[in-house]
Design a protein around this motif. Sequence first.
Motif, short mmCIF file in Angstrom:
data_model
loop_
_atom_site.label_atom_id
_atom_site.label_comp_id
_atom_site.label_asym_id
_atom_site.label_seq_id
_atom_site.Cartn_x
_atom_site.Cartn_y
_atom_site.Cartn_z
N GLY A 199 0.83 -1.19 0.00
CA GLY A 199 0.00 0.00 0.00
C GLY A 199 0.87 1.25 0.00
N LEU A 200 0.20 2.41 0.06
CA LEU A 200 0.92 3.66 -0.03
C LEU A 200 0.17 4.76 0.70
CD1 LEU A 200 3.20 5.41 -1.38
CD2 LEU A 200 1.59 5.75 -3.27
N VAL A 201 0.88 5.53 1.49
CA VAL A 201 0.36 6.78 2.05
C VAL A 201 1.46 7.82 1.92
CG1 VAL A 201 -1.24 5.71 3.69
CG2 VAL A 201 1.12 6.18 4.40
N ASP A 202 1.08 9.09 1.92
CA ASP A 202 2.09 10.14 1.97
C ASP A 202 1.56 11.31 2.79
OD1 ASP A 202 0.52 11.68 0.07
OD2 ASP A 202 1.42 10.47 -1.49
N VAL A 203 2.49 12.08 3.29
CA VAL A 203 2.14 13.25 4.10
C VAL A 203 3.05 14.40 3.69
CG1 VAL A 203 1.37 11.87 6.08
CG2 VAL A 203 3.75 12.69 5.97
N VAL A 204 2.60 15.60 3.98
CA VAL A 204 3.43 16.80 3.83
C VAL A 204 3.72 17.33 5.22
CG1 VAL A 204 3.56 19.14 2.93
CG2 VAL A 204 2.46 17.34 1.57
N VAL A 205 4.99 17.38 5.58
CA VAL A 205 5.41 17.85 6.89
C VAL A 205 6.05 19.24 6.73
CG1 VAL A 205 7.58 16.54 6.67
CG2 VAL A 205 6.88 17.42 8.91
N GLU A 206 5.61 20.18 7.56
CA GLU A 206 6.16 21.53 7.54
C GLU A 206 6.71 21.88 8.91
OE1 GLU A 206 4.34 25.93 7.10
OE2 GLU A 206 4.37 24.76 5.23
N VAL A 207 7.94 22.36 8.94
CA VAL A 207 8.61 22.77 10.17
C VAL A 207 8.80 24.29 10.13
CG1 VAL A 207 10.75 22.62 11.51
CG2 VAL A 207 9.77 20.57 10.48
N SER A 208 8.42 24.95 11.22
CA SER A 208 8.55 26.42 11.30
C SER A 208 9.35 26.79 12.54
CB SER A 208 7.16 27.07 11.38
OG SER A 208 6.38 26.71 10.26
N MET A 209 10.23 27.79 12.40
CA MET A 209 11.05 28.23 13.54
C MET A 209 11.08 29.74 13.73
SD MET A 209 14.28 25.60 13.68
CE MET A 209 14.69 26.17 15.32
N PRO A 311 12.73 30.57 7.70
CA PRO A 311 11.73 30.49 8.76
C PRO A 311 10.93 29.21 8.74
CG PRO A 311 10.98 31.96 7.03
CD PRO A 311 12.39 31.59 6.68
N ARG A 312 10.75 28.60 7.54
CA ARG A 312 9.96 27.37 7.46
C ARG A 312 10.44 26.54 6.28
NH1 ARG A 312 7.09 31.65 6.43
NH2 ARG A 312 6.36 31.65 8.59
N ALA A 313 10.21 25.26 6.36
CA ALA A 313 10.57 24.33 5.28
C ALA A 313 9.60 23.16 5.34
CB ALA A 313 12.01 23.85 5.43
N ARG A 314 9.35 22.56 4.20
CA ARG A 314 8.43 21.43 4.19
C ARG A 314 8.89 20.37 3.20
NH1 ARG A 314 2.76 22.65 1.12
NH2 ARG A 314 3.61 23.35 -0.89
N VAL A 348 5.63 22.12 14.17
CA VAL A 348 5.51 21.15 13.08
C VAL A 348 4.03 20.91 12.78
CG1 VAL A 348 5.64 19.19 14.70
CG2 VAL A 348 6.13 18.84 12.26
N SER A 349 3.73 20.81 11.52
CA SER A 349 2.40 20.39 11.09
C SER A 349 2.57 19.27 10.07
CB SER A 349 1.61 21.55 10.48
OG SER A 349 2.16 21.94 9.24
N VAL A 350 1.70 18.29 10.16
CA VAL A 350 1.74 17.16 9.24
C VAL A 350 0.34 16.99 8.64
CG1 VAL A 350 2.29 14.72 8.93
CG2 VAL A 350 3.50 16.05 10.67
N GLU A 351 0.26 17.11 7.32
CA GLU A 351 -1.02 17.02 6.63
C GLU A 351 -1.01 15.83 5.67
OE1 GLU A 351 -3.56 18.84 7.34
OE2 GLU A 351 -2.46 20.20 8.71
N PRO A 352 -2.17 15.17 5.48
CA PRO A 352 -2.24 14.06 4.51
C PRO A 352 -1.86 14.54 3.12
CG PRO A 352 -4.20 14.11 5.89
CD PRO A 352 -3.45 15.38 6.18
#
Length: 449
Positions: A199-209, A311-314, A348-352
Amino acid sequence: MPTPPAELSDAVRAVLPGARTDLEALVRIPSIWADPAHAEDTRRSADAVAALARDAGAADVQVVAAEGGAPAVVAHWPAPAGTPTVMLYAHHDVQPTGGDEEWTSPPFEPTERDGRLYGRGAADDKAGVMTHLAVLRAYDGKPPVGVTLFVEGEEESGSPTLTALLEQHHESLAADVIVIADAANPAVDVPALTTSLRGLVDVVVEVSMLERPVHSGIYGGPVGDALTALCRTLATLHDDKGEVAVAGLVHGSSDAPDPDEAVYRSDAGLLDGVELLGSGSIPDRVNHSPAVAVLGIDAPKVAEASNVLLPRARAMVSMRLAPGQDALQARQALTEHLERHTPWGAHVSVEPGHGVAEPFSLSATGEVYDHARAAFADAYGNSAVETGIGGSIPFIAEFARTFPGAAVLVTGVGDPASRWHGIDESLHLEMFGRGVLAEALLLRRLSGS
């Protein structure tokens, strides 16, 4: 091995040159549905497949689409009395090229070299489309069983509207047997029945500082940057051996023999000295274990970078899932891992991501599978093997749920050198002929002849 019926073998041989010509014409259409710039090309591709189905004697042909979805082709050859109906599935959309300049020959100009036809879609999956159409031509448009040809247009995008399409055309697509020509064989002369897929899932993770970019000389040291924090977070996804470090995931195993490691490394294009990740047999690692990859990072290009702290990267993180894993549970485990391992108090935010593909497995037992093994053995000269595939084909589980009484056969005309989704994708032409003969023999056996 039994000799294939001479008349059918001759008929297949006679249609192969035309099938190759039409395959080359399809390859020339850049049907990359995932790229909006190629939406019209994908429609042209569907129209071309529909025209080929009409020429192959279909009683009716439709180009259909669910709302917002890609064009698909549905065509029918009515069942002779007392025979089953077989759905023949393939897809006409293709992956992006990965950079035209990287190809030995242009990706949408089919080119033969050393018995292989090179071009995007030559194997995945326009070869599957033409396998089905060549079989129907070999039977002069009068197959010995009922046939529903279903050629999808968004498989490479995860088939997001397939569920709606199956609901809207359920009666038209219903079948006793479903043959999915979208898999691969372990060798050009060894056919396979694919019995499991990851199977397969993916997420988009964004880190902010930071609230905004700041000077790296004035603030660097006490103040960190988001890209470094993101890289440290992503590095926790594997242990030192390269095993996936996300907790709570299913791992499986099989009795499949290990391939020759040197050949496997060569097929993958591994550079000298680069280690294989993980442990256990290669089939276990590829087909029955999870895998995590970072598919993309939003960050400045090196040539455009300046002396500021970001300031942020994803990033987009993709995870393949072993058979038996619940996809949504796995996505939650990945999300929680990323949240727990983001350093330095960074936000951090993690979105589908784009979608969810459940893993799939089946037990290849029963009369239909016996017919398939016999047909494949006759056509290839070697017995079929049962194998898993590390890739994900989301719609297979959807077909199994929608048509629970149908036997599902997952076949195909790829091989380890086909480089699906990669640079210099290709089709072994002799194997293509064997695949057409195998499917033609299968329809003959399913008819009771």
